[in-house]
Structure formats: structure tokens, C-alpha cells
Design an enzyme around this catalytic site. Sequence first.
Site, PDB file in Angstrom:
ATOM      1  N   THR A  84      -7.961  -0.109   6.082  1.00 25.83           N
ATOM      2  CA  THR A  84      -7.636   0.773   7.189  1.00 25.83           C
ATOM      3  C   THR A  84      -8.856   1.453   7.788  1.00 25.83           C
ATOM      4  OG1 THR A  84      -6.445   2.832   7.733  1.00 25.83           O
ATOM      5  CG2 THR A  84      -7.214   2.591   5.483  1.00 25.83           C
ATOM      6  N   ASP A  85      -8.709   1.907   9.033  1.00 25.56           N
ATOM      7  CA  ASP A  85      -9.766   2.705   9.674  1.00 25.56           C
ATOM      8  C   ASP A  85      -9.898   4.092   9.038  1.00 25.56           C
ATOM      9  OD1 ASP A  85      -7.193   3.309  10.735  1.00 25.56           O
ATOM     10  OD2 ASP A  85      -8.112   4.349  12.426  1.00 25.56           O
ATOM     11  N   TRP A 115      -3.917   1.254  13.753  1.00 23.68           N
ATOM     12  CA  TRP A 115      -2.889   1.463  14.785  1.00 23.68           C
ATOM     13  C   TRP A 115      -1.954   0.258  14.924  1.00 23.68           C
ATOM     14  CZ3 TRP A 115      -4.552   4.749  19.599  1.00 23.68           C
ATOM     15  CH2 TRP A 115      -5.221   5.903  19.161  1.00 23.68           C
ATOM     16  N   TYR A 159      -5.416   9.717   1.484  1.00 17.63           N
ATOM     17  CA  TYR A 159      -5.037   8.345   1.828  1.00 17.63           C
ATOM     18  C   TYR A 159      -6.276   7.495   2.077  1.00 17.63           C
ATOM     19  CZ  TYR A 159      -3.613   4.404   4.713  1.00 17.63           C
ATOM     20  OH  TYR A 159      -3.462   3.139   5.242  1.00 17.63           O
ATOM     21  N   ALA A 201       0.839  -1.205   0.000  1.00 17.23           N
ATOM     22  CA  ALA A 201       0.000   0.000   0.000  1.00 17.23           C
ATOM     23  C   ALA A 201       0.867   1.245   0.000  1.00 17.23           C
ATOM     24  CB  ALA A 201      -0.910   0.024   1.233  1.00 17.23           C
ATOM     25  N   TYR A 202       0.279   2.333  -0.474  1.00 24.34           N
ATOM     26  CA  TYR A 202       0.860   3.662  -0.285  1.00 24.34           C
ATOM     27  C   TYR A 202       0.345   4.136   1.070  1.00 24.34           C
ATOM     28  CZ  TYR A 202       1.857   8.630  -1.045  1.00 24.34           C
ATOM     29  OH  TYR A 202       2.334   9.912  -0.931  1.00 24.34           O
ATOM     30  N   THR A 203       1.233   4.323   2.036  1.00 22.60           N
ATOM     31  CA  THR A 203       0.795   4.589   3.412  1.00 22.60           C
ATOM     32  C   THR A 203       1.282   5.916   3.983  1.00 22.60           C
ATOM     33  OG1 THR A 203       2.694   3.375   4.295  1.00 22.60           O
ATOM     34  CG2 THR A 203       0.651   2.128   3.943  1.00 22.60           C
ATOM     35  N   LYS A 236      -7.691   4.294  -0.162  1.00 24.84           N
ATOM     36  CA  LYS A 236      -7.890   2.968   0.410  1.00 24.84           C
ATOM     37  C   LYS A 236      -9.350   2.522   0.252  1.00 24.84           C
ATOM     38  CE  LYS A 236      -5.417   0.650   2.408  1.00 24.84           C
ATOM     39  NZ  LYS A 236      -4.596  -0.498   1.889  1.00 24.84           N
TER      40      LYS A 236
END
Length: 208
Positions: A59-60, A108, A83, A18-20, A87
Site C-alpha cells: 500500500t501507499d 485508492w 496500518y 490483509a488487515y485493512t 504493511k
Amino acid sequence: IQEALSRHTPDVVVNAAAYTAVDQAESEQERAFAVNGAGVKHLAEACRLNQVPLIHLSTDYVFGEVERVPLGTSEPTGPLGVYGASKLRGEEVFLASGVRGAVVRVAWLYDVRGSNFLTTMLRLANQHGRLKVVNDQHGVPTSAPALAEALLDMAERGQGMPQGMRHYAHAGHTTWHGFASAIVGHAGLDVPVEAVTSDAFPTAATRP
């Protein structure tokens, strides 16, 4: 992707790529969507054509302004930044592709290795002898090794693995300040941890 699937003939694929860079994504929208959106689309379509189940990590950050309660998989999404939006696009193309498998949302993540909140707090505590950490962002710290075990458990079920949207988290919740305090305590460091608001650390991207 097709070449890799043909060469390795996997029983299941886990997409942890992923691009994070959450804040950097605000100025690199095209790149973020290429990796987190288009990349997932290509992977999901290839896995469907090859009849290979796919587990995709999300992701959250796909959520936005919500009540401070545990969130189910059917809760409305509303990402607050690039972001999260990228996602969410990845989730949408996964589900639209018809591939067997699951999207697993996590939050987290921490580990004793690599670059993450735990290792950052230990480094800063040792460098500065005190910490300032935000106390108005709530979440569930999630052990990367425990997540890996859960993903392997899913993968070993093959065609019988859970399908669709899933959430993975530990029990309980805290704030970044609470997490930092626990980290310092478990490390046996005599380092004060001051609670501050998010305003003390302005970021390019709004946190969920």
C-alpha cells in the site's frame, strides 16, 4: 500454509489478504501486525521452501510526509500510523525471506462491487442528495479489475515474473473530491459535491 501448498501445488501464490481497517488498527496494533507482518513472514518462508513464487500486495500507506510527485520504489518510507507500519513490516519480511516474486504497492482501489470509495459515494449521494469530500489528499484511483489483470499477467510469467518492489497505478492523479465529482458525473447524478479540508472529518489514523 504448508498443508495448503502441498494440497494445491500452486504455480504461484498471490497474497491479497490483509488487515485493512486503517483507523481501527490504531487500537488493534497487535492484530494488525499479526496479519500484515507475521502472516506475510510465514507465507513467504513457506513459498520459498516450496519454490513457489509469491506476489504480495502492499500500500501507499508505507509512505508518510512526501512531496506531491510520483514516488518510485526506492523512495524512503515513513508510515504515519499502525496500518502503514504493519504493511511496511510485511514488505520487509517478504524481502528478507529470499522468496522469488514481488511486492506490489497499490493505492485508492475501487470497484463497482464491495465496500470502497466508489460504492460509498454512490450510496451517500443517493441517500443525502449532496456530498462533502476532502480536497487536500492527493492520489491515483486504481481500478481493482485492472489491477487483477496486471497481477494475472505477472503470475502467468511464473519464475520469470518481475522481482522485488513494484508500484502499480494508472496515469494521472486527483483528490478525493475530484474522484467523487467524477463518480457522480459518470453516474448521471445531479448531486453537488462540496470540497472541504481533512479537518472536517477527523480520523484516528493520519493519511499519507
